[in-house]
Write a protein that holds these residues in place. Structure first.
Motif, mmCIF file in Angstrom:
data_model
loop_
_atom_site.group_PDB
_atom_site.id
_atom_site.type_symbol
_atom_site.label_atom_id
_atom_site.label_comp_id
_atom_site.label_asym_id
_atom_site.label_seq_id
_atom_site.Cartn_x
_atom_site.Cartn_y
_atom_site.Cartn_z
ATOM 1 N N GLN A 101 0.833 -1.212 0.000
ATOM 2 C CA GLN A 101 0.000 0.000 0.000
ATOM 3 C C GLN A 101 0.867 1.262 0.000
ATOM 4 N N SER A 102 1.891 1.284 0.870
ATOM 5 C CA SER A 102 2.689 2.512 1.036
ATOM 6 C C SER A 102 3.516 2.802 -0.216
ATOM 7 N N GLN A 103 3.710 1.788 -1.059
ATOM 8 C CA GLN A 103 4.453 2.019 -2.305
ATOM 9 C C GLN A 103 3.510 2.436 -3.434
ATOM 10 N N ARG A 104 2.292 1.877 -3.402
ATOM 11 C CA ARG A 104 1.365 2.146 -4.503
ATOM 12 C C ARG A 104 0.788 3.566 -4.412
ATOM 13 N N ASP A 105 0.459 4.000 -3.203
ATOM 14 C CA ASP A 105 -0.204 5.305 -3.033
ATOM 15 C C ASP A 105 0.570 6.461 -3.666
ATOM 16 N N PRO A 106 1.881 6.612 -3.355
ATOM 17 C CA PRO A 106 2.610 7.748 -3.962
ATOM 18 C C PRO A 106 2.654 7.647 -5.489
ATOM 19 N N ALA A 107 2.709 6.419 -6.024
ATOM 20 C CA ALA A 107 2.767 6.259 -7.482
ATOM 21 C C ALA A 107 1.453 6.723 -8.113
ATOM 22 N N LEU A 108 0.325 6.387 -7.477
ATOM 23 C CA LEU A 108 -0.978 6.824 -8.005
ATOM 24 C C LEU A 108 -1.092 8.347 -7.936
ATOM 25 N N LYS A 109 -0.564 8.926 -6.840
ATOM 26 C CA LYS A 109 -0.643 10.399 -6.708
ATOM 27 C C LYS A 109 0.217 11.085 -7.774
ATOM 28 N N LEU A 151 -3.695 1.713 -15.019
ATOM 29 C CA LEU A 151 -3.776 2.875 -14.135
ATOM 30 C C LEU A 151 -5.218 3.096 -13.659
ATOM 31 N N VAL A 152 -6.156 3.081 -14.609
ATOM 32 C CA VAL A 152 -7.567 3.315 -14.269
ATOM 33 C C VAL A 152 -8.090 2.154 -13.427
ATOM 34 N N ASN A 153 -7.651 0.942 -13.779
ATOM 35 C CA ASN A 153 -8.048 -0.247 -13.039
ATOM 36 C C ASN A 153 -7.622 -0.163 -11.574
ATOM 37 N N LEU A 154 -6.341 0.187 -11.366
ATOM 38 C CA LEU A 154 -5.821 0.309 -9.992
ATOM 39 C C LEU A 154 -6.583 1.383 -9.228
ATOM 40 N N ALA A 155 -6.878 2.502 -9.928
ATOM 41 C CA ALA A 155 -7.606 3.597 -9.271
ATOM 42 C C ALA A 155 -8.984 3.116 -8.829
ATOM 43 N N CYS A 156 -9.665 2.350 -9.685
ATOM 44 C CA CYS A 156 -11.007 1.855 -9.345
ATOM 45 C C CYS A 156 -10.959 0.894 -8.157
ATOM 46 N N VAL A 157 -9.947 0.020 -8.157
ATOM 47 C CA VAL A 157 -9.807 -0.935 -7.042
ATOM 48 C C VAL A 157 -9.597 -0.164 -5.741
ATOM 49 N N GLU A 158 -8.722 0.854 -5.807
ATOM 50 C CA GLU A 158 -8.421 1.669 -4.618
ATOM 51 C C GLU A 158 -9.684 2.353 -4.095
ATOM 52 N N VAL A 159 -10.478 2.904 -5.011
ATOM 53 C CA VAL A 159 -11.712 3.592 -4.617
ATOM 54 C C VAL A 159 -12.664 2.604 -3.937
ATOM 55 N N ARG A 160 -12.794 1.418 -4.525
ATOM 56 C CA ARG A 160 -13.706 0.431 -3.931
ATOM 57 C C ARG A 160 -13.206 -0.026 -2.562
ATOM 58 N N VAL A 176 -9.052 11.560 -10.179
ATOM 59 C CA VAL A 176 -8.464 12.228 -11.349
ATOM 60 C C VAL A 176 -8.173 11.196 -12.446
ATOM 61 N N LEU A 177 -7.643 10.044 -12.023
ATOM 62 C CA LEU A 177 -7.313 8.983 -12.991
ATOM 63 C C LEU A 177 -8.583 8.396 -13.611
ATOM 64 N N ILE A 178 -9.628 8.248 -12.785
ATOM 65 C CA ILE A 178 -10.887 7.689 -13.301
ATOM 66 C C ILE A 178 -11.521 8.667 -14.288
ATOM 67 N N GLU A 179 -11.420 9.960 -13.976
ATOM 68 C CA GLU A 179 -11.991 10.952 -14.905
ATOM 69 C C GLU A 179 -11.287 10.870 -16.262
ATOM 70 N N MET A 180 -9.969 10.680 -16.219
ATOM 71 C CA MET A 180 -9.252 10.487 -17.485
ATOM 72 C C MET A 180 -9.768 9.211 -18.167
ATOM 73 N N GLY A 181 -10.042 8.167 -17.377
ATOM 74 C CA GLY A 181 -10.572 6.917 -17.928
ATOM 75 C C GLY A 181 -11.884 7.144 -18.658
ATOM 76 N N ILE A 182 -12.772 7.941 -18.056
ATOM 77 C CA ILE A 182 -14.065 8.233 -18.697
ATOM 78 C C ILE A 182 -13.812 8.931 -20.035
ATOM 79 N N GLN A 183 -12.926 9.951 -20.009
ATOM 80 C CA GLN A 183 -12.665 10.716 -21.237
ATOM 81 C C GLN A 183 -12.064 9.827 -22.325
#
Length: 643
Positions: free
Chosen positions: A191-199, A226-235, A258-265
């Motif tokens: 978790q502590s490694q993934r969070d900064p990468a997503l940010k 990227l969008v997949n990881l963001a969705c998993v994190e949100v859930r 922010v990543l999911i919004e890019m996914g929608i676009q």
């Protein structure tokens, strides 16, 4: 001491200067003294020490300088003084040289950028880009924990404007960051490694959309991941019962938004899409699950939490989903609508003055200002929903129409308070257009509600006054088309109201509406033949995809208004539209006028001929019977032949 260049016999050359800096460092431990003008005017001296070749003996002098600069940064005037007196390039040079204290130079740069990012980039972009270059290089090459530490540092050095894609040096940095992130996110992470990468990824998206992700299969896989990881994190975060108190969790989820919004676009992008159709389908399904979690979270929000910027970010991203994807989660969204209306209303009424401030396009992950205008992000979704019975009834009973009218009036004030050189398509203008779309849906589907609800008579007054102003501004044609058509359609329903009984504002409105409708078409030479053909006027051409449908609706509504307002045919006569239209239809080849257009013209002409003898006479005296026959306007022919 600072200016004495002659050291005592047998002492190093910088003895006095070092002593002076030590004294200043002591003074600077007192915050009041650190902001004193006698300290601030020493900033150039501090900068000199940082960029001078350092002597192994002079480390204490450099420590003192960093202590002074850190203290100055913490004062109210300090950051501005540091930027204007050239500390940014000095810190960049100190960091890039890798000499003693370079880590402190980097930390100070981060602090300065956090407070005065725009100013720093305006003045010292080349030096800051050089730092970003070194950081991105280190980031790509690092194989240890440094890689994750750099994820925390890098967002400070990615400018929002101008975006780094604008020059080759910036683009190279972005490519290194992309490759470094692809390395990280493709590995098994804690978790502590993934969070900064997503940010960090979210920060890049805010600065340059998806432009930093290369086209091709590697890029599209990375984007989907990227969008997949963001969705998993949100859930994972939002489906947990209980409050979101974990330190920094909200920041990570906001970055995921922010990543999911890019996914929608990207899923909606037709032009050179990065994703294949199959990837789009998969992502839409995964995003739908994430939005289920966002709705689950918002349904538990308590009244006292409404000021939390994270709730704003959650409502905003849900608004982006509702704007594009209306068929999914319909039931859940309907159940949440009363909350969304209540939330938007609370923010709007508490923060009205602040609504007019332009807002950054995305809720910044760098610490967001107190949000105000939630409604702006919900309008497109509301526009879809008011076209359907059940959500429309829920919105009406939740009080959305009254709120939207208030909001419309407020945004109109914002638009008209801006000097005349209006910026291209501002968010205010977009909000007004979308609100018109919602009102049009209500006019068509719930006319009785419009008739009974007091709010709409004040909206009608406002539309009457605003159209003449809008038409005088060339670049606001789409908004003018919305206002004209909405006004005409509401006038048909509210024909009995006092405001519409031949008052000056009503007459000016109808004159402006007739002007808008009458100037949309012109005759032009057909390149292939000698004939003249009917075409959209040059002034309307660019906006016609957005204006065309409104024009046809406006023509229908005008036809319906003619029998209701006895003074209206006279207003049409004064504009000479009948003469111009007769001339236009006589000049052009009938084959160039499509059936829908003929029907639109005939609808208005028949009502004019029925309602007013002078109008009928003008049509007849301009060969009306002939061209009515030519264009197959049977209803008009019949009307003209009756005595």
């Amino acid at each position: 001491l600072l200016s004495s260049r002659q050291p005592p016999a047998g002492c190093p050359p910088d003895t006095f200067r070092a002593l002076g800096l030590t004294l200043l460092a002591c003074f600077c431990t007192d915050p009041e003294l650190a902001g004193h003008s006698q300290v601030l005017n020493k900033i150039p001296t501090f900068n000199d020490v940082l960029v001078s070749p350092s002597d192994p003996e002079s480390t204490s002098m450099i420590d003192d300088v960093y202590q002074c600069l850190s203290a100055v940064l913490a004062t109210a005037r300090g950051p501005r003084e540091l930027v204007t007196k050239g500390t940014v390039p000095a810190l960049c040079q100190a960091y890039l040289s890798g000499s003693y204290g370079s880590a402190r130079a980097l930390a100070l740069l981060q602090g300065l950028l956090a407070i005065a990012e725009t100013r720093c980039w305006q003045r010292d972009a080349p030096q800051l880009l050089a730092v970003l270059g070194k950081l991105s290089d280190d980031f790509l090459k690092a194989e240890d924990m440094t890689k994750f530490e750099l994820c925390e540092v890098l967002p400070h050095f990615i400018p929002l404007s101008p975006p780094p894609t604008q020059d080759s040096q910036g683009s190279e940095c972005l490519h290194r960051l992309y490759k470094g992130l692809a390395d990280i996110l493709g590995s098994k992470l804690s978790q502590s490694q993934r969070d900064p990468a997503l940010k960090l990824a979210a920060c890049l998206v805010q600065a340059c959309g998806s432009e930093w992700i290369p086209a091709g299969s590697a890029g599209s896989k990375f984007l989907a991941l990227l969008v997949n990881l963001a969705c998993v994190e949100v859930r994972l975060t939002l489906e947990e019962p209980g409050p979101l108190d974990v330190e920094g969790k909200k920041e990570v989820v906001t970055a995921c938004y922010v990543l999911i919004e890019m996914g929608i676009q990207e899923c909606l992008r037709e032009d050179k899409p990065l994703l294949e159709e199959k990837q789009k389908m998969q992502l839409m399904r995964i995003m739908e699950e994430a939005f289920g979690a966002v709705i689950f979270y918002l349904r538990q929000v308590k009244q006292e939490e409404l000021q939390d910027p994270f709730i704003f970010a959650s409502v905003r991203i849900l608004g982006a989903w509702m704007a594009e994807e209306t068929s999914s989660l319909k039931q859940e969204i309907c159940e949440l609508l009363p909350f969304l209306v209540h939330y938007a209303k609370k923010l709007f009424q508490e923060g009205s003055p602040a609504v007019s401030l332009p807002q950054p396009e995305l809720v910044s992950t760098k610490g967001s200002a107190l949000p105000q205008d939630a409604l702006r992000f919900l309008l497109p979704g509301f526009c879809h929903l008011t076209a359907e019975d059940r959500p429309r009834d829920i919105l009406i009973s939740a009080g959305a129409p009254a709120l939207l009218c208030e909001y419309f009036l407020h945004q109109w004030e914002v638009l008209t308070s801006v000097p005349k050189s209006l910026t291209p398509l501002t968010s205010t203008e977009m909000s007004l257009q979308t609100a018109c779309g919602i009102f049009l849906n209500l006019v068509v589907t719930a006319p009785d509600f419009i008739r009974q609800d007091k709010t709409f008579s004040s909206l009608m007054d406002m539309l009457l006054k605003s159209l003449p102003l809008l038409l005088s501004q060339k670049d606001l044609l789409v908004l003018a088309a919305n206002v004209a058509t909405l006004g005409l359609m509401m006038a048909r329903i509210l024909a009995g109201s006092a405001a519409l009984q031949g008052s000056q504002s009503a007459q000016e409105f109808f004159r402006a509406a007739i002007l808008f409708l009458s100037q949309a078409h012109t005759a032009q030479a057909d390149p292939g033949s000698e004939a003249m053909v009917l075409a959209v006027s040059p002034a309307y051409m660019g906006a016609w995809p957005e204006v065309g449908e409104l024009w046809f609706l406006g023509m229908q509504a005008l036809a319906a208004c003619l029998p209701l307002f006895p003074w209206l045919p006279q207003a049409v006569l004064q504009t000479h539209w009948l003469e111009n239209l007769s001339e236009l239809l006589t000049r052009v080849a009938p084959a160039s006028v499509d059936f829908e257009l003929v029907a639109a013209f005939q609808g208005v002409l028949v009502e004019l001929a029925r309602a007013s003898r002078p109008c009928r006479d003008v049509i007849l005296s301009h060969h009306g019977t002939e061209w009515a026959n030519l264009y197959g306007m049977a209803a008009l022919e019949q009307c003209l032949s009756e005595q």
